[in-house]
Design an enzyme around this catalytic site. Structure first.
Site, short mmCIF file in Angstrom:
data_model
loop_
_atom_site.label_atom_id
_atom_site.label_comp_id
_atom_site.label_asym_id
_atom_site.label_seq_id
_atom_site.Cartn_x
_atom_site.Cartn_y
_atom_site.Cartn_z
N PHE A 1 10.36 -46.15 30.53
CA PHE A 1 9.46 -45.35 29.67
C PHE A 1 9.54 -45.84 28.22
O PHE A 1 8.53 -46.06 27.56
CB PHE A 1 9.86 -43.87 29.70
N GLY B 1 3.62 -37.95 40.76
CA GLY B 1 4.06 -37.30 39.52
C GLY B 1 4.86 -36.04 39.75
O GLY B 1 5.24 -35.36 38.79
N SER C 1 14.71 -46.08 30.56
CA SER C 1 14.54 -47.36 29.85
C SER C 1 13.13 -47.91 30.06
O SER C 1 12.53 -48.44 29.12
CB SER C 1 15.63 -48.37 30.25
N ASN D 1 21.45 -39.59 36.04
CA ASN D 1 20.80 -40.45 35.03
C ASN D 1 21.21 -40.11 33.60
O ASN D 1 20.84 -39.05 33.09
CB ASN D 1 19.28 -40.25 35.07
N TYR E 1 26.41 -50.10 46.54
CA TYR E 1 26.73 -49.17 45.44
C TYR E 1 27.10 -47.80 45.99
O TYR E 1 28.18 -47.28 45.71
CB TYR E 1 25.52 -49.07 44.51
N ARG F 1 15.43 -48.77 35.17
CA ARG F 1 15.56 -47.34 35.45
C ARG F 1 14.53 -46.56 34.64
O ARG F 1 13.95 -47.08 33.69
CB ARG F 1 16.99 -46.89 35.14
N VAL F 2 14.34 -45.30 35.01
CA VAL F 2 13.14 -44.60 34.54
C VAL F 2 13.10 -44.43 33.01
O VAL F 2 12.08 -44.73 32.39
CB VAL F 2 12.96 -43.26 35.31
N GLU G 1 27.86 -46.65 49.08
CA GLU G 1 29.04 -46.56 49.96
C GLU G 1 30.30 -46.97 49.21
O GLU G 1 31.39 -46.45 49.48
CB GLU G 1 28.85 -47.42 51.21
N1 LIG Z 1 24.40 -44.72 33.35
C1 LIG Z 1 24.19 -43.84 34.32
O1 LIG Z 1 23.19 -43.11 34.31
C2 LIG Z 1 25.18 -43.70 35.45
C3 LIG Z 1 24.84 -42.85 36.53
C4 LIG Z 1 25.75 -42.72 37.57
C5 LIG Z 1 26.98 -43.36 37.53
N2 LIG Z 1 27.27 -44.18 36.49
C6 LIG Z 1 28.56 -44.89 36.52
O2 LIG Z 1 29.14 -44.94 35.24
C7 LIG Z 1 29.82 -46.19 35.06
C8 LIG Z 1 29.32 -46.89 33.81
O3 LIG Z 1 27.91 -47.09 33.93
P1 LIG Z 1 27.06 -47.72 32.73
O4 LIG Z 1 25.72 -47.10 32.77
O5 LIG Z 1 27.84 -47.71 31.47
O6 LIG Z 1 26.88 -49.22 33.28
P2 LIG Z 1 27.17 -50.61 32.55
O7 LIG Z 1 26.68 -51.67 33.47
O8 LIG Z 1 26.63 -50.60 31.16
O9 LIG Z 1 28.76 -50.61 32.47
C9 LIG Z 1 29.58 -51.03 33.51
C10 LIG Z 1 30.68 -51.91 32.91
O10 LIG Z 1 31.57 -52.30 33.96
C11 LIG Z 1 31.86 -53.70 33.77
N3 LIG Z 1 32.27 -54.25 35.07
C12 LIG Z 1 31.51 -54.42 36.18
N4 LIG Z 1 32.25 -54.96 37.15
C13 LIG Z 1 33.51 -55.12 36.66
C14 LIG Z 1 34.72 -55.62 37.19
N5 LIG Z 1 34.80 -56.09 38.45
N6 LIG Z 1 35.83 -55.66 36.40
C15 LIG Z 1 35.77 -55.19 35.13
N7 LIG Z 1 34.64 -54.70 34.56
C16 LIG Z 1 33.53 -54.66 35.33
C17 LIG Z 1 30.57 -54.29 33.26
O11 LIG Z 1 30.74 -55.54 32.64
C18 LIG Z 1 30.12 -53.19 32.29
O12 LIG Z 1 30.66 -53.38 31.01
C19 LIG Z 1 29.59 -47.00 36.34
O13 LIG Z 1 30.71 -46.86 37.18
C20 LIG Z 1 28.38 -46.34 36.96
O14 LIG Z 1 28.37 -46.46 38.36
C21 LIG Z 1 26.39 -44.39 35.46
#
Ligand SMILES: NC(=O)c1ccc[n+]([C@@H]2O[C@H](COP(=O)([O-])OP(=O)(O)OC[C@H]3O[C@@H](n4cnc5c(N)ncnc54)[C@H](O)[C@@H]3O)[C@@H](O)[C@H]2O)c1
Length: 231
Positions: free
Chosen positions: A190, A206, A188, A173, A144, A185-186, A146
């Site tokens: 909680f 803490g 969810s 987050n 993730y 994750r934290v 890298e």
């Molecule tokens: N939620 C957070 O706190 C957070 C924090 C940092 C970064 N991000 C980034 O934000 C983005 C969305 O995160 P999220 O929390 O909504 O996660 P999520 O898992 O709910 O959404 C990711 C979506 O990408 C789709 N997906 C995964 N691989 C795929 C592929 N090869 N082709 C097409 N679709 C694909 C999944 O089916 C899913 O619908 C991600 O790139 C994540 O790394 C989220």
């Protein structure tokens, strides 16, 4: 009205972004392979005349006509991205290459959903953007961390080499409706523990700190970043 592609549009953040862009009057093309996303997140949009859904894996090229691309496709929590780590790296790296290639072909503006994990296990708190991080390239989270770092590299090289209009948002987050209750994750954890009347787990002594963001605030920032002027 713009034609906007949201990859990962059936996920937690992506589905809210689709809602927001539709509400702003745009045409939205949601692309997702449902690796961690769910049709339930976007069912309410399926009959909307300005909404279109394509089941597609971003590790393969996609040929469509759009004005803007939000690249969110990628599993986001360790529990999800460690399920198939090779696919996680492919999604970040090949996904970025394919989305950037598309943006280059149609001269679309493109935004990358990056992450605080690009800082790895940082020695600096809070992390300023000029801090390059302390990242392990061979650990179980590296697929993730890298992958996302390489995606940022690709974005900047497409900007320098092809003059593409790029935006990168490093998300910390984020929480809100439609987040995965079982992602480990934290926030969810909680909420699920509180709702089921269990003790709330605090790791360590803490004194840990985290940066939390509500989904609406994050999406406002993402849309503002997308429309911000080029540097
Ligand atoms: N939620 C957070 O706190 C957070 C924090 C940092 C970064 N991000 C980034 O934000 C983005 C969305 O995160 P999220 O929390 O909504 O996660 P999520 O898992 O709910 O959404 C990711 C979506 O990408 C789709 N997906 C995964 N691989 C795929 C592929 N090869 N082709 C097409 N679709 C694909 C999944 O089916 C899913 O619908 C991600 O790139 C994540 O790394 C989220």
């Amino acid at each position: 009205m713009k034609r906007i592609l949201v990859s990962g549009g059936a996920g937690f953040l992506g589905s809210h972004l689709c809602d927001k862009l539709i509400a702003q009057g745009h045409e939205v093309l949601c692309v997702d392979n449902y690796f961690t996303g769910a049709k339930n997140n976007i069912t309410h949009l399926l009959n909307h005349p300005r909404f279109e859904l394509i089941r597609h894996d971003v590790t393969f090229p996609l040929y469509v006509e759009v004005d803007e691309i939000y690249n969110l496709a990628c599993p986001a929590s360790p529990r999800h991205y460690q399920r198939d780590p090779v696919q996680t790296t492919k999604t970040s790296v090949h996904g970025a290459i394919n989305m950037l290639g598309l943006a280059k072909r149609v001269r679309a503006k493109i935004l990358q959903a990056s992450t605080s994990e690009v800082y790895g296990d940082p020695e600096v708190h809070p992390q300023p953007e000029y801090y390059w991080g302390k990242v392990n390239p061979v650990g179980i989270r590296s697929c993730y961390d890298e992958g996302k770092r390489c995606a940022e590299t690709l974005f900047f090289d497409y900007w320098r080499q092809h003059n593409l209009q790029i935006k990168i948002v490093r998300i910390f987050n984020t929480y809100g409706p439609r987040m995965h209750p079982d992602d480990g994750r934290v926030i969810s954890n909680f909420i699920v523990q509180a709702l089921s009347g269990r003790d709330i787990t605090i790791y360590g002594d803490g004194s840990h700190t985290r940066s939390f963001c509500y989904v609406d605030d994050l999406l406002e920032a993402m849309v503002r970043a997308m429309i911000s002027p080029a540097p």
